[in-house]
Design a protein around this motif. Structure first.
Motif, mmCIF file in Angstrom:
data_model
loop_
_atom_site.group_PDB
_atom_site.id
_atom_site.type_symbol
_atom_site.label_atom_id
_atom_site.label_comp_id
_atom_site.label_asym_id
_atom_site.label_seq_id
_atom_site.Cartn_x
_atom_site.Cartn_y
_atom_site.Cartn_z
ATOM 1 N N LEU A 1 0.827 -1.202 0.000
ATOM 2 C CA LEU A 1 0.000 0.000 0.000
ATOM 3 C C LEU A 1 0.865 1.258 0.000
ATOM 4 O O LEU A 1 0.627 2.199 -0.749
ATOM 5 C CB LEU A 1 -0.916 0.013 1.233
ATOM 6 N N ARG A 2 1.880 1.264 0.852
ATOM 7 C CA ARG A 2 2.769 2.431 0.930
ATOM 8 C C ARG A 2 3.488 2.651 -0.402
ATOM 9 O O ARG A 2 3.616 3.786 -0.869
ATOM 10 C CB ARG A 2 3.783 2.249 2.058
ATOM 11 N N GLU A 3 3.974 1.575 -1.000
ATOM 12 C CA GLU A 3 4.730 1.709 -2.240
ATOM 13 C C GLU A 3 3.819 2.128 -3.399
ATOM 14 O O GLU A 3 4.195 2.991 -4.203
ATOM 15 C CB GLU A 3 5.418 0.377 -2.573
ATOM 16 N N MET A 4 2.641 1.535 -3.484
ATOM 17 C CA MET A 4 1.725 1.876 -4.571
ATOM 18 C C MET A 4 1.225 3.311 -4.448
ATOM 19 O O MET A 4 1.001 3.992 -5.451
ATOM 20 C CB MET A 4 0.562 0.894 -4.600
ATOM 21 N N ASN A 5 1.061 3.784 -3.216
ATOM 22 C CA ASN A 5 0.601 5.161 -2.988
ATOM 23 C C ASN A 5 1.748 6.151 -2.878
ATOM 24 O O ASN A 5 1.517 7.333 -2.629
ATOM 25 C CB ASN A 5 -0.242 5.219 -1.713
ATOM 26 N N LYS A 6 2.991 5.637 -3.045
ATOM 27 C CA LYS A 6 4.191 6.484 -2.935
ATOM 28 C C LYS A 6 4.217 7.251 -1.609
ATOM 29 O O LYS A 6 4.552 8.430 -1.554
ATOM 30 C CB LYS A 6 4.275 7.439 -4.131
ATOM 31 N N THR A 7 3.835 6.558 -0.545
ATOM 32 C CA THR A 7 3.830 7.153 0.788
ATOM 33 C C THR A 7 5.254 7.256 1.316
ATOM 34 O O THR A 7 5.987 6.267 1.304
ATOM 35 C CB THR A 7 2.987 6.296 1.757
ATOM 36 N N ARG A 8 5.647 8.419 1.762
ATOM 37 C CA ARG A 8 7.023 8.620 2.202
ATOM 38 C C ARG A 8 7.153 9.005 3.672
ATOM 39 O O ARG A 8 8.252 9.129 4.176
ATOM 40 C CB ARG A 8 7.689 9.702 1.326
ATOM 41 N N HIS A 9 6.043 9.231 4.360
ATOM 42 C CA HIS A 9 6.164 9.545 5.782
ATOM 43 C C HIS A 9 6.576 8.300 6.560
ATOM 44 O O HIS A 9 6.398 7.166 6.101
ATOM 45 C CB HIS A 9 4.854 10.128 6.343
ATOM 46 N N LEU A 10 7.131 8.493 7.727
ATOM 47 C CA LEU A 10 7.636 7.392 8.535
ATOM 48 C C LEU A 10 6.482 6.521 9.014
ATOM 49 O O LEU A 10 5.498 7.045 9.558
ATOM 50 C CB LEU A 10 8.405 7.958 9.736
ATOM 51 N N PRO A 11 6.539 5.191 8.811
ATOM 52 C CA PRO A 11 5.461 4.334 9.325
ATOM 53 C C PRO A 11 5.313 4.499 10.835
ATOM 54 O O PRO A 11 6.302 4.728 11.544
ATOM 55 C CB PRO A 11 5.936 2.919 8.972
ATOM 56 N N PRO A 12 4.093 4.377 11.359
ATOM 57 C CA PRO A 12 3.864 4.604 12.793
ATOM 58 C C PRO A 12 4.713 3.724 13.702
ATOM 59 O O PRO A 12 5.034 4.106 14.807
ATOM 60 C CB PRO A 12 2.375 4.285 12.961
ATOM 61 N N ASN A 13 5.078 2.524 13.236
ATOM 62 C CA ASN A 13 5.826 1.608 14.101
ATOM 63 C C ASN A 13 7.321 1.899 14.102
ATOM 64 O O ASN A 13 8.067 1.293 14.878
ATOM 65 C CB ASN A 13 5.621 0.167 13.628
#
Length: 372
Positions: free
Chosen positions: A108-120
């Protein structure tokens, strides 16, 4: 926490629907059309209005297809491997167990190009290029959680003996650690990469480094060590002897991914050896005792002693990544390495990971850097 507001990850249902739809469109064969039953002639249908917007479902499918295509393009997959990856993604999306939750969240992160730090993740992992969500972020791990550790520690004498045999060879097989240049980094050698130290030197004897590089000649010199390493559950495929010369400092940096943990077995080591991992300022290193830590955290290392520090280093999969996830991530990672290697070989660019490691083998390493 990272200290920055973080939008919630899309739900598993969204990933399941997105990947299943994509895989069905891209992979599943179309069944033959059934014979149509006779029916009255339909009423005339008005021609479509070209100015009318596409239905939301069609627009969403296109976005999903584009996102997955972009994602898979980064792994240099052959047509066959691409089909396999698409099919596997479909299986992941359909998995109703928790066995592949971490890969689902990562996709999901890669497909959405999410770059913020994961919560964990820890802020100390911010500089790590690849961060898998939903796994524990801990700078130093308790070795009692790993039942293979006593067996490795019991093999200390066997491993040390093979290491010391290298000392008697005309060419030990150790080579300077070098990396591709980045930003304003300057190389102490104009020809081969950038050193990781700002003081002293760091030399390595590779035993394994993924599937894209071959170190069979080194492995033949240390067969018992390699056999011991291969017996470790969850071995990741990166292993080498590391020699930090007297009065040396490896500058702060992050490892490439948090999906693995780094293991040290110090073989020649004094109390003056220092390792910082995240906010743990001094991680103790003891000869013959395994240390397990997470090198995706920012870290740096010193050897303030007048003698060399030599350590067997190897990586293991993060224990919370399941066997199914390991299989998929390994498939993608190895495909990417092979693809990158082919590209750099064709381009002739010498400032890359593969070329630097290969050419560093021919750099001279002074004996006093290794065996002092």
């Amino acid at each position: 926490k990272s200290g920055f507001p973080q939008p919630p990850l899309p739900s598993k249902m969204e990933l399941n629907t997105a990947v299943r739809n994509y895989a069905a469109l891209r992979v599943a064969p179309h069944p033959p059309a059934a014979a149509a039953a006779p029916s009255p002639s339909p009423a005339p249908v008005p021609p479509p209005n070209p100015a009318a917007p596409a239905p939301a479902s069609v627009s969403s499918e296109k976005k999903v297809m584009s996102a997955v295509d972009d994602f898979l393009n980064g792994f240099f997959l052959s047509r066959f491997s691409r089909t396999m990856a698409s099919q596997y993604m479909q299986k992941i999306a359909s998995d109703t167990t928790s066995d592949q939750d971490r890969v689902k969240a990562w996709l999901l992160r890669e497909m959405n190009k999410t770059r913020h730090l994961p919560p964990n993740c820890s802020p100390w992992q911010r500089g790590c290029p690849e961060k898998i969500p939903l796994i524990t972020a801990r700078p130093v791990w308790n070795t009692s959680s790993f039942d293979w550790v006593p067996r490795i520690e019991a093999s200390f004498d066997v491993i040390l003996e093979e290491l010391l045999q290298l000392q008697r060879l005309d060419k030990s097989g150790f080579q300077p650690y070098r990396a591709p240049s980045t930003g304003d980094a300057k190389s102490e050698s104009e020809e081969v990469g950038v050193a990781a130290t700002d003081k002293g030197s760091w030399n390595v004897f590779y035993l394994s480094l993924g599937t894209a590089m071959n170190f069979d000649s080194n492995r033949e010199r240390c067969p018992k060590t390699c056999e011991i390493l291969d017996s470790i559950p969850g071995i990741y495929g990166h292993s080498f002897f590391s020699c930090l010369a007297p009065e040396s400092h490896i500058t702060k940096h992050n490892g490439p991914t948090n999906k693995k943990l780094r293991c040290f077995l110090p073989l020649i080591c004094k109390d003056e050896a220092r390792l910082r991992v995240g906010d743990v300022e001094k991680v103790p290193l003891k000869k013959g005792k395994v240390l397990i830590w997470d090198d995706s955290f920012e870290h740096e290392s010193w050897n303030d002693d007048p003698t060399s520090r030599i350590t067997l280093i190897f990586d293991i999969w993060h224990p919370e990544i399941t066997a199914k996830e390991q299989k998929f991530l390994s498939f993608l990672g190895n495909s990417r390495l092979r693809g990158q290697k082919k590209i750099v070989e064709k381009s002739g660019n010498k400032d890359n990971f593969f070329s630097i490691i290969d050419r560093a083998q021919y750099l001279e390493v002074a004996k006093e850097e290794l065996w002092t």
